[in-house]
Design a protein around this motif. Structure first.
Motif, PDB file in Angstrom:
ATOM      1  N   GLY A  69     -27.848  19.350 -47.599  1.00  0.00           N
ATOM      2  CA  GLY A  69     -28.243  18.490 -48.712  1.00  0.00           C
ATOM      3  C   GLY A  69     -27.054  17.883 -49.433  1.00  0.00           C
ATOM      4  O   GLY A  69     -25.917  17.906 -48.952  1.00  0.00           O
ATOM      5  N   VAL A  70     -27.324  17.345 -50.616  1.00  0.00           N
ATOM      6  CA  VAL A  70     -26.283  16.686 -51.399  1.00  0.00           C
ATOM      7  C   VAL A  70     -25.219  17.685 -51.832  1.00  0.00           C
ATOM      8  O   VAL A  70     -24.027  17.390 -51.821  1.00  0.00           O
ATOM      9  CB  VAL A  70     -26.896  15.986 -52.629  1.00  0.00           C
ATOM     10  CG1 VAL A  70     -25.804  15.310 -53.456  1.00  0.00           C
ATOM     11  CG2 VAL A  70     -27.933  14.958 -52.195  1.00  0.00           C
ATOM     12  N   ALA A  71     -25.643  18.885 -52.207  1.00  0.00           N
ATOM     13  CA  ALA A  71     -24.675  19.915 -52.598  1.00  0.00           C
ATOM     14  C   ALA A  71     -23.748  20.241 -51.440  1.00  0.00           C
ATOM     15  O   ALA A  71     -22.553  20.486 -51.629  1.00  0.00           O
ATOM     16  CB  ALA A  71     -25.401  21.171 -53.070  1.00  0.00           C
ATOM     17  N   GLY A  72     -24.287  20.251 -50.223  1.00  0.00           N
ATOM     18  CA  GLY A  72     -23.468  20.485 -49.046  1.00  0.00           C
ATOM     19  C   GLY A  72     -22.423  19.392 -48.860  1.00  0.00           C
ATOM     20  O   GLY A  72     -21.306  19.664 -48.427  1.00  0.00           O
ATOM     21  N   ASN A  73     -22.795  18.163 -49.195  1.00  0.00           N
ATOM     22  CA  ASN A  73     -21.836  17.063 -49.105  1.00  0.00           C
ATOM     23  C   ASN A  73     -20.695  17.246 -50.105  1.00  0.00           C
ATOM     24  O   ASN A  73     -19.536  16.932 -49.811  1.00  0.00           O
ATOM     25  CB  ASN A  73     -22.541  15.729 -49.356  1.00  0.00           C
ATOM     26  CG  ASN A  73     -23.494  15.354 -48.244  1.00  0.00           C
ATOM     27  OD1 ASN A  73     -23.351  15.808 -47.111  1.00  0.00           O
ATOM     28  ND2 ASN A  73     -24.496  14.538 -48.554  1.00  0.00           N
ATOM     29  N   VAL A  74     -21.035  17.736 -51.291  1.00  0.00           N
ATOM     30  CA  VAL A  74     -20.016  17.997 -52.312  1.00  0.00           C
ATOM     31  C   VAL A  74     -19.038  19.060 -51.798  1.00  0.00           C
ATOM     32  O   VAL A  74     -17.820  18.920 -51.919  1.00  0.00           O
ATOM     33  CB  VAL A  74     -20.665  18.453 -53.628  1.00  0.00           C
ATOM     34  CG1 VAL A  74     -19.599  18.919 -54.621  1.00  0.00           C
ATOM     35  CG2 VAL A  74     -21.497  17.336 -54.237  1.00  0.00           C
ATOM     36  N   ILE A  75     -19.591  20.124 -51.219  1.00  0.00           N
ATOM     37  CA  ILE A  75     -18.750  21.187 -50.660  1.00  0.00           C
ATOM     38  C   ILE A  75     -17.876  20.640 -49.542  1.00  0.00           C
ATOM     39  O   ILE A  75     -16.692  20.962 -49.433  1.00  0.00           O
ATOM     40  CB  ILE A  75     -19.620  22.338 -50.147  1.00  0.00           C
ATOM     41  CG1 ILE A  75     -20.242  23.087 -51.326  1.00  0.00           C
ATOM     42  CG2 ILE A  75     -18.809  23.299 -49.276  1.00  0.00           C
ATOM     43  CD1 ILE A  75     -21.281  24.104 -50.931  1.00  0.00           C
ATOM     44  N   GLY A  76     -18.459  19.801 -48.691  1.00  0.00           N
ATOM     45  CA  GLY A  76     -17.717  19.223 -47.581  1.00  0.00           C
ATOM     46  C   GLY A  76     -16.487  18.457 -48.040  1.00  0.00           C
ATOM     47  O   GLY A  76     -15.418  18.548 -47.425  1.00  0.00           O
ATOM     48  N   LYS A  77     -16.614  17.724 -49.135  1.00  0.00           N
ATOM     49  CA  LYS A  77     -15.478  16.966 -49.654  1.00  0.00           C
ATOM     50  C   LYS A  77     -14.380  17.905 -50.155  1.00  0.00           C
ATOM     51  O   LYS A  77     -13.184  17.645 -49.973  1.00  0.00           O
ATOM     52  CB  LYS A  77     -15.943  16.039 -50.775  1.00  0.00           C
ATOM     53  CG  LYS A  77     -16.830  14.891 -50.285  1.00  0.00           C
ATOM     54  CD  LYS A  77     -17.287  14.007 -51.431  1.00  0.00           C
ATOM     55  CE  LYS A  77     -18.185  12.880 -50.920  1.00  0.00           C
ATOM     56  NZ  LYS A  77     -18.685  12.029 -52.037  1.00  0.00           N
ATOM     57  N   ARG A  78     -14.797  19.008 -50.776  1.00  0.00           N
ATOM     58  CA  ARG A  78     -13.805  19.983 -51.234  1.00  0.00           C
ATOM     59  C   ARG A  78     -13.099  20.631 -50.042  1.00  0.00           C
ATOM     60  O   ARG A  78     -11.898  20.900 -50.089  1.00  0.00           O
ATOM     61  CB  ARG A  78     -14.476  21.056 -52.092  1.00  0.00           C
ATOM     62  CG  ARG A  78     -15.079  20.522 -53.386  1.00  0.00           C
ATOM     63  CD  ARG A  78     -15.684  21.642 -54.210  1.00  0.00           C
ATOM     64  NE  ARG A  78     -16.398  21.128 -55.360  1.00  0.00           N
ATOM     65  CZ  ARG A  78     -17.052  21.886 -56.250  1.00  0.00           C
ATOM     66  NH1 ARG A  78     -17.056  23.203 -56.088  1.00  0.00           N
ATOM     67  NH2 ARG A  78     -17.682  21.341 -57.268  1.00  0.00           N
ATOM     68  N   MET A  79     -13.859  20.873 -48.987  1.00  0.00           N
ATOM     69  CA  MET A  79     -13.266  21.474 -47.793  1.00  0.00           C
ATOM     70  C   MET A  79     -12.325  20.499 -47.093  1.00  0.00           C
ATOM     71  O   MET A  79     -11.315  20.909 -46.507  1.00  0.00           O
ATOM     72  CB  MET A  79     -14.365  21.938 -46.836  1.00  0.00           C
ATOM     73  CG  MET A  79     -15.165  23.130 -47.340  1.00  0.00           C
ATOM     74  SD  MET A  79     -14.145  24.624 -47.468  1.00  0.00           S
ATOM     75  CE  MET A  79     -15.386  25.809 -48.033  1.00  0.00           C
ATOM     76  N   ASP A  80     -12.648  19.209 -47.136  1.00  0.00           N
ATOM     77  CA  ASP A  80     -11.734  18.201 -46.588  1.00  0.00           C
ATOM     78  C   ASP A  80     -10.363  18.319 -47.252  1.00  0.00           C
ATOM     79  O   ASP A  80      -9.327  18.318 -46.580  1.00  0.00           O
ATOM     80  CB  ASP A  80     -12.278  16.789 -46.837  1.00  0.00           C
ATOM     81  CG  ASP A  80     -13.435  16.415 -45.928  1.00  0.00           C
ATOM     82  OD1 ASP A  80     -13.612  17.085 -44.895  1.00  0.00           O
ATOM     83  OD2 ASP A  80     -14.151  15.454 -46.267  1.00  0.00           O
ATOM     84  N   LYS A  81     -10.387  18.424 -48.579  1.00  0.00           N
ATOM     85  CA  LYS A  81      -9.138  18.512 -49.346  1.00  0.00           C
ATOM     86  C   LYS A  81      -8.394  19.808 -49.020  1.00  0.00           C
ATOM     87  O   LYS A  81      -7.176  19.812 -48.816  1.00  0.00           O
ATOM     88  CB  LYS A  81      -9.452  18.437 -50.840  1.00  0.00           C
ATOM     89  CG  LYS A  81      -8.233  18.378 -51.746  1.00  0.00           C
ATOM     90  CD  LYS A  81      -8.677  18.112 -53.183  1.00  0.00           C
ATOM     91  CE  LYS A  81      -7.466  17.977 -54.110  1.00  0.00           C
ATOM     92  NZ  LYS A  81      -6.749  19.245 -54.287  1.00  0.00           N
ATOM     93  N   GLN A  82      -9.133  20.911 -48.943  1.00  0.00           N
ATOM     94  CA  GLN A  82      -8.498  22.192 -48.661  1.00  0.00           C
ATOM     95  C   GLN A  82      -7.906  22.213 -47.254  1.00  0.00           C
ATOM     96  O   GLN A  82      -6.796  22.718 -47.047  1.00  0.00           O
ATOM     97  CB  GLN A  82      -9.504  23.325 -48.813  1.00  0.00           C
ATOM     98  CG  GLN A  82      -8.887  24.702 -48.661  1.00  0.00           C
ATOM     99  CD  GLN A  82      -9.873  25.819 -48.909  1.00  0.00           C
ATOM    100  OE1 GLN A  82     -11.057  25.586 -49.126  1.00  0.00           O
ATOM    101  NE2 GLN A  82      -9.406  27.047 -48.874  1.00  0.00           N
ATOM    102  N   ALA A  83      -8.637  21.678 -46.290  1.00  0.00           N
ATOM    103  CA  ALA A  83      -8.141  21.640 -44.913  1.00  0.00           C
ATOM    104  C   ALA A  83      -6.855  20.835 -44.811  1.00  0.00           C
ATOM    105  O   ALA A  83      -5.913  21.226 -44.102  1.00  0.00           O
ATOM    106  CB  ALA A  83      -9.209  21.056 -43.988  1.00  0.00           C
ATOM    107  N   GLN A  84      -6.803  19.724 -45.530  1.00  0.00           N
ATOM    108  CA  GLN A  84      -5.597  18.901 -45.507  1.00  0.00           C
ATOM    109  C   GLN A  84      -4.414  19.651 -46.124  1.00  0.00           C
ATOM    110  O   GLN A  84      -3.284  19.588 -45.620  1.00  0.00           O
ATOM    111  CB  GLN A  84      -5.831  17.590 -46.257  1.00  0.00           C
ATOM    112  CG  GLN A  84      -4.696  16.590 -46.122  1.00  0.00           C
ATOM    113  CD  GLN A  84      -4.457  16.191 -44.678  1.00  0.00           C
ATOM    114  OE1 GLN A  84      -5.353  15.658 -44.028  1.00  0.00           O
ATOM    115  NE2 GLN A  84      -3.254  16.442 -44.167  1.00  0.00           N
TER     116      GLN A  84
END
Length: 230
Positions: A69-84
């Motif tokens: 869902g939308v909350a998962g998308n929010v988490i995904g963006k945070r994980m993008d930043k952490q992975a980088q």
């Protein structure tokens, strides 16, 4: 960084849940995994239910932690930043974005090394893990899975125990470096989950590895859901 966005539709999620009962009925060799300590509410549930792909237990656990869902998308963006950030701190590590989480792989060529048949971390390995800890501390809402693996040289039972000792060595060092043990879970697979051929020295080196799975814990999930409501 290799980015793997695993888009799990309703059918895939249902398949994952249905397969849980089948996984419970398999033995450790068939699953390609043995379960160690399970910390963290999200990872504890996933590992306790044995949900995940037996060919890659770390990736399976990360996918099993998908909120969606939308909350998962929010988490995904945070994980993008952490992975980088992890990739910037540890250029030699293999960093993959999987679902809403991250899988970091350290083989013998990427900074976390063990002497033959040993499970003691050397100074270089500790320095690499210190860089990972630096990023982990900036994301306290995550849970962390440490998974140990070996090649197929030697007896399978010995390799299972060796992978366990190495996984716990990494987990214990992360604890001494300031990561709360309640955030972490440990699994180990011995020689049962190779990522490369065991027929060559290079392949065996890749199979002797420690994987770190990072997923959103309850705190991050609550924050993401609250952000969606605002």
């Amino acid at each position: 960084m290799r980015t793997h966005y695993r888009l799990l539709g309703v059918a895939a999620i249902l398949l994952l849940l249905v397969s849980c009962e089948a996984v419970k009925n398999t033995n450790k060799t068939q699953r390609g995994t043995a379960i160690g300590a399970a910390g963290g509410a999200i990872l504890g549930t996933i590992i306790g239910n044995n949900i995940g792909d037996g060919n890659n237990q770390t990736e399976g656990a990360v996918i099993g932690a998908v909120l969606g869902g939308v909350a998962g998308n929010v988490i995904g963006k945070r994980m993008d930043k952490q992975a980088q950030e992890i990739e910037n701190e540890i250029p030699g590590a293999q960093v993959e974005r999987v679902g809403e989480g991250i899988v970091v792989t350290f083989d013998e060529g990427s900074g976390v090394k063990f002497a033959t048949n040993q499970s003691t971390l050397n100074a270089s390995s500790k320095a690499t893990l210190d860089k990972l800890v630096k990023v982990m501390k900036d994301y306290p809402g995550t849970e962390i899975l440490v998974s140990g693996h070996t090649d197929n040289t030697g007896a399978a039972d010995y390799n299972m125990n060796l992978s366990k000792r190495r996984a716990f060595a990494v987990r214990d060092y992360l604890v001494t470096a300031g990561i709360d043990t309640s955030r972490m879970a440990v699994t180990y697979a011995g020689e049962e989950s190779p990522v490369a051929t065991n027929e060559t020295a290079e392949g065996r080196s890749q199979n002797r590895r420690v994987e770190i799975g990072i997923v959103a814990g309850e705190e991050m999930r609550k924050d993401a859901s609250q952000q969606v409501k605002q």
